[in-house]
Write a protein that holds these residues in place. Structure first.
Motif, PDB file in Angstrom:
ATOM      1  N   ASN A 609      28.780  62.786  54.183  1.00  0.00           N
ATOM      2  CA  ASN A 609      29.389  62.980  55.542  1.00  0.00           C
ATOM      3  C   ASN A 609      30.590  62.084  55.741  1.00  0.00           C
ATOM      4  OD1 ASN A 609      28.528  64.003  58.384  1.00  0.00           O
ATOM      5  ND2 ASN A 609      28.140  62.003  58.746  1.00  0.00           N
ATOM      6  N   LEU A 610      31.546  62.500  56.134  1.00  0.00           N
ATOM      7  CA  LEU A 610      32.722  61.567  56.327  1.00  0.00           C
ATOM      8  C   LEU A 610      33.029  61.448  57.841  1.00  0.00           C
ATOM      9  CD1 LEU A 610      34.872  62.826  53.523  1.00  0.00           C
ATOM     10  CD2 LEU A 610      33.511  60.913  53.612  1.00  0.00           C
ATOM     11  N   THR A 611      33.132  60.344  58.688  1.00  0.00           N
ATOM     12  CA  THR A 611      33.478  60.158  59.985  1.00  0.00           C
ATOM     13  C   THR A 611      34.649  59.244  59.966  1.00  0.00           C
ATOM     14  OG1 THR A 611      32.073  58.657  60.278  1.00  0.00           O
ATOM     15  CG2 THR A 611      31.144  60.888  60.785  1.00  0.00           C
ATOM     16  N   ALA A 612      35.726  59.401  61.170  1.00  0.00           N
ATOM     17  CA  ALA A 612      36.813  58.632  61.121  1.00  0.00           C
ATOM     18  C   ALA A 612      37.023  58.629  62.574  1.00  0.00           C
ATOM     19  CB  ALA A 612      37.946  59.049  60.281  1.00  0.00           C
ATOM     20  N   ARG A 613      37.748  57.652  63.237  1.00  0.00           N
ATOM     21  CA  ARG A 613      38.371  57.495  64.597  1.00  0.00           C
ATOM     22  C   ARG A 613      39.461  56.637  64.647  1.00  0.00           C
ATOM     23  NH1 ARG A 613      34.865  58.539  69.389  1.00  0.00           N
ATOM     24  NH2 ARG A 613      35.908  57.678  71.046  1.00  0.00           N
ATOM     25  N   ARG A 614      40.244  57.103  65.401  1.00  0.00           N
ATOM     26  CA  ARG A 614      41.545  56.499  65.712  1.00  0.00           C
ATOM     27  C   ARG A 614      41.458  55.946  67.096  1.00  0.00           C
ATOM     28  NH1 ARG A 614      45.622  53.001  64.103  1.00  0.00           N
ATOM     29  NH2 ARG A 614      47.770  53.213  64.933  1.00  0.00           N
ATOM     30  N   ASP A 615      41.442  54.986  67.410  1.00  0.00           N
ATOM     31  CA  ASP A 615      41.283  54.199  68.829  1.00  0.00           C
ATOM     32  C   ASP A 615      42.562  53.432  69.365  1.00  0.00           C
ATOM     33  OD1 ASP A 615      38.602  54.915  69.291  1.00  0.00           O
ATOM     34  OD2 ASP A 615      37.615  53.200  68.969  1.00  0.00           O
ATOM     35  N   GLY A 616      42.704  53.382  70.703  1.00  0.00           N
ATOM     36  CA  GLY A 616      43.612  52.802  71.340  1.00  0.00           C
ATOM     37  C   GLY A 616      42.866  52.251  72.702  1.00  0.00           C
ATOM     38  N   SER A 617      43.019  51.131  72.906  1.00  0.00           N
ATOM     39  CA  SER A 617      42.378  50.306  73.978  1.00  0.00           C
ATOM     40  C   SER A 617      43.702  49.448  74.818  1.00  0.00           C
ATOM     41  CB  SER A 617      41.427  49.646  73.844  1.00  0.00           C
ATOM     42  OG  SER A 617      40.790  48.818  74.696  1.00  0.00           O
ATOM     43  N   SER A 618      43.620  49.501  76.088  1.00  0.00           N
ATOM     44  CA  SER A 618      44.563  48.819  77.013  1.00  0.00           C
ATOM     45  C   SER A 618      44.093  47.359  76.846  1.00  0.00           C
ATOM     46  CB  SER A 618      44.603  49.399  78.217  1.00  0.00           C
ATOM     47  OG  SER A 618      43.356  49.236  78.984  1.00  0.00           O
ATOM     48  N   ARG A 619      43.025  47.025  76.303  1.00  0.00           N
ATOM     49  CA  ARG A 619      42.569  45.416  76.430  1.00  0.00           C
ATOM     50  C   ARG A 619      43.310  44.728  75.377  1.00  0.00           C
ATOM     51  NH1 ARG A 619      35.959  46.788  77.437  1.00  0.00           N
ATOM     52  NH2 ARG A 619      36.265  47.082  79.515  1.00  0.00           N
ATOM     53  N   PHE A 620      44.071  45.212  74.559  1.00  0.00           N
ATOM     54  CA  PHE A 620      44.797  44.404  73.554  1.00  0.00           C
ATOM     55  C   PHE A 620      46.322  44.245  73.628  1.00  0.00           C
ATOM     56  CE2 PHE A 620      40.577  45.900  71.671  1.00  0.00           C
ATOM     57  CZ  PHE A 620      40.172  44.790  71.147  1.00  0.00           C
ATOM     58  N   GLY A 621      47.004  43.414  73.180  1.00  0.00           N
ATOM     59  CA  GLY A 621      48.147  43.178  73.307  1.00  0.00           C
ATOM     60  C   GLY A 621      49.207  44.086  72.678  1.00  0.00           C
ATOM     61  N   PRO A 622      50.321  44.196  72.892  1.00  0.00           N
ATOM     62  CA  PRO A 622      51.313  45.301  72.228  1.00  0.00           C
ATOM     63  C   PRO A 622      51.295  45.058  70.510  1.00  0.00           C
ATOM     64  CG  PRO A 622      52.353  44.051  74.194  1.00  0.00           C
ATOM     65  CD  PRO A 622      51.116  43.400  74.037  1.00  0.00           C
ATOM     66  N   GLY A 623      51.237  46.349  70.108  1.00  0.00           N
ATOM     67  CA  GLY A 623      51.107  46.150  68.472  1.00  0.00           C
ATOM     68  C   GLY A 623      49.702  46.087  67.961  1.00  0.00           C
ATOM     69  N   ASN A 624      48.887  45.800  68.777  1.00  0.00           N
ATOM     70  CA  ASN A 624      47.559  45.446  68.482  1.00  0.00           C
ATOM     71  C   ASN A 624      46.471  46.676  69.257  1.00  0.00           C
ATOM     72  OD1 ASN A 624      47.697  43.424  66.405  1.00  0.00           O
ATOM     73  ND2 ASN A 624      48.198  42.344  68.481  1.00  0.00           N
ATOM     74  N   GLN A 625      47.042  47.774  69.902  1.00  0.00           N
ATOM     75  CA  GLN A 625      46.196  48.534  70.713  1.00  0.00           C
ATOM     76  C   GLN A 625      45.594  49.406  69.987  1.00  0.00           C
ATOM     77  OE1 GLN A 625      49.267  49.670  73.561  1.00  0.00           O
ATOM     78  NE2 GLN A 625      48.486  48.521  75.031  1.00  0.00           N
ATOM     79  N   PHE A 626      46.032  49.798  68.909  1.00  0.00           N
ATOM     80  CA  PHE A 626      45.349  50.973  67.996  1.00  0.00           C
ATOM     81  C   PHE A 626      44.655  50.414  66.745  1.00  0.00           C
ATOM     82  CE2 PHE A 626      48.451  53.230  70.346  1.00  0.00           C
ATOM     83  CZ  PHE A 626      47.888  54.397  70.752  1.00  0.00           C
ATOM     84  N   ALA A 627      43.597  50.911  66.426  1.00  0.00           N
ATOM     85  CA  ALA A 627      42.914  50.555  65.075  1.00  0.00           C
ATOM     86  C   ALA A 627      42.063  51.881  64.807  1.00  0.00           C
ATOM     87  CB  ALA A 627      42.021  49.387  65.328  1.00  0.00           C
ATOM     88  N   THR A 628      42.035  51.903  63.221  1.00  0.00           N
ATOM     89  CA  THR A 628      41.262  53.081  62.651  1.00  0.00           C
ATOM     90  C   THR A 628      39.979  52.442  62.103  1.00  0.00           C
ATOM     91  OG1 THR A 628      43.240  54.310  62.109  1.00  0.00           O
ATOM     92  CG2 THR A 628      41.550  54.886  61.088  1.00  0.00           C
ATOM     93  N   PHE A 629      39.027  53.586  62.325  1.00  0.00           N
ATOM     94  CA  PHE A 629      37.579  53.050  61.783  1.00  0.00           C
ATOM     95  C   PHE A 629      37.113  54.357  60.894  1.00  0.00           C
ATOM     96  CE2 PHE A 629      38.467  50.875  65.648  1.00  0.00           C
ATOM     97  CZ  PHE A 629      38.433  49.307  65.393  1.00  0.00           C
ATOM     98  N   GLY A 630      36.383  53.966  60.134  1.00  0.00           N
ATOM     99  CA  GLY A 630      35.709  55.278  59.562  1.00  0.00           C
ATOM    100  C   GLY A 630      34.455  54.939  58.427  1.00  0.00           C
ATOM    101  N   ALA A 631      33.817  56.130  58.067  1.00  0.00           N
ATOM    102  CA  ALA A 631      32.603  55.587  57.443  1.00  0.00           C
ATOM    103  C   ALA A 631      32.463  56.819  56.367  1.00  0.00           C
ATOM    104  CB  ALA A 631      31.494  55.532  58.110  1.00  0.00           C
ATOM    105  N   ILE A 632      31.506  56.643  55.262  1.00  0.00           N
ATOM    106  CA  ILE A 632      31.105  57.641  54.473  1.00  0.00           C
ATOM    107  C   ILE A 632      29.590  57.534  54.406  1.00  0.00           C
ATOM    108  CG2 ILE A 632      31.768  56.209  52.128  1.00  0.00           C
ATOM    109  CD1 ILE A 632      31.860  58.726  50.759  1.00  0.00           C
ATOM    110  N   GLY A 633      28.914  58.585  54.331  1.00  0.00           N
ATOM    111  CA  GLY A 633      27.375  58.537  54.251  1.00  0.00           C
ATOM    112  C   GLY A 633      27.026  59.748  53.211  1.00  0.00           C
ATOM    113  N   ALA A 634      26.141  59.369  52.303  1.00  0.00           N
ATOM    114  CA  ALA A 634      25.462  60.302  51.434  1.00  0.00           C
ATOM    115  C   ALA A 634      24.027  60.459  51.396  1.00  0.00           C
ATOM    116  CB  ALA A 634      26.193  60.000  50.247  1.00  0.00           C
ATOM    117  N   GLY A 635      23.552  61.474  51.155  1.00  0.00           N
ATOM    118  CA  GLY A 635      22.132  61.773  50.976  1.00  0.00           C
ATOM    119  C   GLY A 635      21.783  62.478  49.747  1.00  0.00           C
TER     120      GLY A 635
END
Length: 1005
Positions: A609-635
């Motif tokens: 199982n692969l998941t990912a998300r690209r986030d943007g938030s107005s709570r951070f300063g210019p140039g730091n508003q976006f970040a990428t998060f992800g994970a891998i799960g296996a069973g």
């Protein structure tokens, strides 16, 4: 700053969306269209009844094997209906029974008898947020409870219903005041900031803000303000799932660092219209008091204290001992002020039903709860919920709509009387004069009931709505859009009329004061999604793509007024002679994300199982508003391997693991900007501005890296089911206040620091079917959690303002203490170790002993027993921990003390647990007493086992109407060696939790 700047990334999402959309269409010939149409229009209505051989089974899932998304649920009488083709096969599944595969064979009536089976737990689908998965095939760590666990508890807050029932989820009640709050930690504390550890709450797909309701100015004075989750009625919840590891939470990206709590409300079911009415009432009492001195013990302490100080003539102000107050009078002030009985009343009503294509659910509820304090105070809550589901005739198009509204009205005394109840001398005067007025005893004391006219009143209106539109473009290809809206309006009033003061001081209404606060919070969210599933031979592939667009606006106004011409005008702010605006804020928060999931399953044995998300938030300063998060799960479902099939005792076995990242944007809004506030200083008749925050464009995300390994195993057809999980979470890039030189005018600057916090531990769960024979059933569930929190890195800690708060390789929740070494038998004073050997006990050099206040382990043991119409359910909650004792310090002054402190040093050579008593004139004793309350002597074992919940009910053997009689209890018994009140709750100035017992009746017809 343009808060919409991060929406530009949306172009990539839409390109990918349409690419997948068109590639998903296979070539279609005219003949295949004709065959599909012919088969499609041959569908007919199939109906029947589901039973266990003796009685109907409600809530059974009936689906069509070739397309499991076409399903329905049996109603209260076990009846169902759905569209099916003559050649279809029905898949009938229900918890605790074997799944049945029943061919339609052209029939219009298909009755099904299910056989008991414990292995169906593996087939239950688990809500994972944006998708659902089989319990047996999930690769993430998800804990959950259902309405069956929630409905048996007399609670008003959803967090109270979760206590002791989930591994890795620690919940503590912060006050016993009606409508109060709870603290939740999922796998420990990740952030150095206390406010940065709340999980993400999702209700029917809509994010629900858990920020404290109300203003800081009022809640600081009134710490038991309304809990943020009280707007959710526990009786209307169908299930709660808690997502814990990276595989489960990374798809929520920047908001999944502290876990995700998914709340699903009840939905309608097709079939006969069902009405449910229930009513209950009960009482609540404080669980446990601190055992304080009675009058004889107290006066003995006071006499000895004056004698130790060499004073024979008691001063005029010592009313308790100089004869001013009756020395034969004895009052247990805890019973007098906190020993009242809280009255509970609950009423619920619902109606549900519908056809095969449309169903609905409508409910209403009312709850009222008085307090244990003297006076007429009441917390009331009422609301309603509506849900409707509709699908087109051929089940291609579906719409789900849900809406809920809750109104809370809380009227409480403006001050918690707990501190007064534990400090007033037991021989203090009567509360009332013979004529019914407050007794001020010639101004010799402050009557504790003076606080009753000072009120805290709040009203909260909470509305949440969600609509989900979905269309099955092709078999296995689903286009869906979720749209949600929330609206919260909260008003609060805190008033202090002049009547709280002794009238002998001739305090007029000009001393009356009023604080008014209002909060308005609105948010909307839109989440388009594309879900594709395909099975080819032994291969199953699932793809999910989606986006999130959210906006939340908050407005808050807090005003104060003093100097009223009359107390009768105290609610009218315009009548105040002095009016001040304390807070006037308008905040806009914008959030955008794109997420995806790819799931691969081979032979139902190997799952990735692969998941990912690209986030943007107005709570951070210019140039730091976006970040990428992800994970891998296996069973790996090793129980399905051929070499294990001969081991009949092993019914299920799975190894799973996950690794990934999540983040946190719980930092507040506009924290990176330089902001200004009104200075309150007039210049030229106008108020000036003063800087309140420094600009920091480098504000970035806190990041949490999560690792987990787990084993799930079932034995003897899952009659014994055991899970064990090890996890390690490391949260870095911590947002903290970095100290600044005083010349800047600011003590600190909020910024990211390469500090790392680690949470690691083990979680175990065990479910057993102890007995299932005939009409008797007995099952048990145990969860046990071991967690270790520590600060791995903190650059420059020793030279920072945090040097006396944290220690490397130690937990965050520690207290630094002096090391207590005993009592000097000659002087009778407490003694402490001089760590730096400078000949004196000083701060901070000698206050260096680290005491861990985190639980060593915690959990719960639940048992469920049933016999014919009788059912019994009870839960024991247990915690192994240390905690703070009741603050003793120096004893002998004019306030009551715990009974044990009477065993104090009296003469040279005495070996007693408490030092020499003083009436306040022995400064060495006062100093030693102050150090004592901050030493290792102030900590003791506060472990406990608590009968958290017990529920007994009986279903009357009626034919047309179901009537259930219920008795429920909460916080009934506590087994502990802790002597200073409730071991779970050690805020000695606030009311402890209540012991609640209710009885009720429920009708279903």
């Amino acid at each position: 700053m343009n808060n919409f700047s991060f929406y530009k990334d949306g172009k990539a999402f839409y390109c990918l969306f349409f690419l997948v959309f068109f590639l998903s269409f296979p070539p279609v010939s005219a003949s295949s269209i004709e065959r599909r149409s012919l088969s499609f229009f041959q569908q007919h209505q199939v109906q029947g009844t589901i039973t266990d051989g003796t009685s109907p089974l409600p809530g059974v899932t009936i689906a069509i094997k070739s397309k499991l998304q076409s399903s329905t649920i049996s109603d209260f009488t076990g009846q169902y209906s759905l569209l099916a083709s003559p050649s279809d096969t029905l898949v009938v599944s229900f918890m605790g029974f074997k799944t049945a595969f029943v061919p339609v064979n052209g029939r219009t009536t298909v009755n099904v008898k299910l056989g008991f089976d414990t292995t169906t737990l593996q087939e239950v689908r688990v809500n994972a947020g944006y998708y659902s998965t089989k319990q047996s095939e999930r690769t993430g760590s998800i804990a959950g409870i259902t309405s069956k666990d929630i409905e048996i508890q007399p609670v008003t807050n959803v967090l109270a219903a979760m206590q002791g029932r989930m591994a890795g989820v620690s919940i503590t009640q912060t006050t016993g005041i009606p409508g109060g709050n709870f603290e939740i930690k999922i796998r420990g504390q990740n952030s150095l900031r206390a406010e940065g550890n709340a999980p993400l709450y999702i209700i029917d797909g809509v994010p629900y803000a858990s920020d404290p309701i109300g203003s800081a100015q009022i809640s600081t004075l009134f710490p038991y303000a309304t809990g943020a989750l009280n707007g959710i009625n526990p009786e209307q919840i169908q299930s709660i799932e808690v997502l814990k590891d990276a595989d489960a939470t990374s798809i929520y990206g920047s908001r999944g660092a502290n876990g995700v709590v998914l709340i699903t409300t009840k939905k309608g079911k097709s079939g006969k219209t069902k009405f449910t009415l229930s009513a209950s009432s009960g009482t609540g009492k404080v669980t446990q008091f601190v055992k304080m001195m009675d009058t004889n013990q107290y006066l003995s302490m006071r006499r000895r204290a004056f004698a130790n100080d060499g004073i024979t003539d008691y001063p005029e102000s010592a009313y308790d001992i100089n004869g001013t107050w009756d020395q034969n009078r004895n009052t247990n002030w805890q019973k007098e002020l906190l020993g009242g009985t809280s009255l509970f009343t609950d009423m619920q009503g619902s109606v549900s039903g519908g056809s095969a294509n449309t169903n609905f659910y409508l409910s209403g509820n009312y709850h009222s709860e008085s307090t244990v304090f003297p006076g007429d105070f009441l917390y009331k809550k009422g609301g309603g919920q509506f849900n409707m589901n509709h699908q087109s005739e051929y089940q291609k198009f579906k719409i789900q709509f849900s809406a809920g509204y809750t109104l809370q009205d809380n009227d409480q005394p403006s001050f918690d009387l707990t501190t007064e109840a534990r400090t007033i001398a037991p021989n203090a005067p009567e509360l009332y004069n013979p004529d019914g007025t407050l007794n001020w005893a010639n101004s010799t004391w402050q009557n504790p009931l003076r606080y009753l006219p000072a009120k805290f009143e709040s009203k909260t209106h909470d509305f949440l709505a969600n609509t989900v539109l979905s269309y099955e473009i092709l078999p296995g290809l689903l286009l869906k859009t979720s749209m949600g809206y929330t609206n919260l309006r909260h008003g609060e009033t805190r008033l202090n009329p002049s009547t709280i003061y002794d009238p002998a001081f001739h305090v007029g209404s000009s001393s009356s004061s009023l604080i008014l606060g209002s909060t308005s919070r609105n948010s909307w969210i839109i989440e388009p999604q594309l879900n594709w599933e395909r099975a080819i031979g032994n291969h199953k592939l699932g793809l999910l793509l989606g986006g999130t667009f959210q906006q939340q606006s908050t407005a808050q106004l807090v005003e104060s007024g003093t100097g009223f011409s009359s107390n009768s005008l105290i609610y009218n702010l315009a009548a105040a002679s002095r009016i001040k605006i304390l807070t006037d804020n308008a905040i806009l928060y914008k959030y955008q994300a794109f997420f995806g999931r790819l799931n691969y399953n081979w032979k139902e044995r190997y799952i990735v199982n692969l998941t990912a998300r690209r986030d943007g938030s107005s709570r951070f300063g210019p140039g730091n508003q976006f970040a990428t998060f992800g994970a891998i799960g296996a069973g790996w479902l090793f129980s399905k391997e051929s070499f294990l099939t001969e081991f009949s005792w092993l019914s299920f076995g799975k190894l799973r693991g996950s690794y990934g990242t999540t983040g946190s944007d719980q930092i507040g809004d506009y924290q990176f900007l330089d902001t200004y506030a009104t200075s309150g200083v007039l210049y030229g008749g106008k108020s000036g501005l003063a800087p309140s925050r420094l600009y920091n464009p480098n504000f970035a995300w806190e990041t949490n890296r999560k690792l987990e390994l787990a084993l799930e195993s079932g034995f003897l057809q899952d009659r014994i089911f055991f899970t064990a999980a090890w996890y390690r979470n490391r949260s870095s890039n911590q947002l903290v206040g970095i100290p600044m030189p005083g010349t800047t005018g600011f003590s600190s600057l909020q910024s990211n620091l390469e500090a790392t916090v680690q949470n690691a531990g083990w979680e175990f769960t065990l479910r057993t079917v102890n007995l299932s024979k005939g009409s008797f059933g007995w099952t048990s569930s145990l969860n046990l959690s071991f967690s270790r929190n520590k600060l791995l890195r903190f650059p420059g800690l020793e030279g920072s303002t945090y040097s006396e708060k944290y220690r490397l390789n130690a937990p965050l929740n520690i207290t630094l203490l002096y090391e207590y070494t005993g009592i000097d038998p000659k002087t009778g004073l407490y003694q402490f170790r001089d760590i730096n050997n400078d000949g004196k006990i000083s701060f901070p050099d000698d206050k260096q002993i680290v005491m861990d206040l985190n639980p060593q382990y915690y959990g719960g043991l639940q048992n469920q027993l049933s016999y014919k119409g009788w059912s019994l359910d009870f839960l024991f909650q247990f915690v192994k921990q240390k905690n703070v004792n009741y603050p003793v310090g120096a004893t002998g002054e004019m306030y009551n003390q715990p009974e044990v402190t009477q065993h104090a040093w009296q003469q040279p050579g005495d070996l007693r647990p408490y030092q020499i008593q003083t009436a306040g004139y022995n400064f060495d004793a006062l100093s030693a007493g102050s150090l004592y309350s901050e030493s290792t002597a102030s900590i003791s074992d506060a472990s406990f086992i608590r009968l958290k919940n017990i529920s007994l009910w009986y279903d009357l053997p009626l034919k047309q109407t179901k009537c259930r009689l219920m008795i429920q209890g909460q916080n009934l018994l506590t087994f502990t060696g802790y002597r200073d009140g409730d071991p779970e709750f050690t805020s000695f100035g606030s009311l402890p939790p209540l012991r609640v017992i209710t009885a009720g009746v429920q009708f279903t017809f």
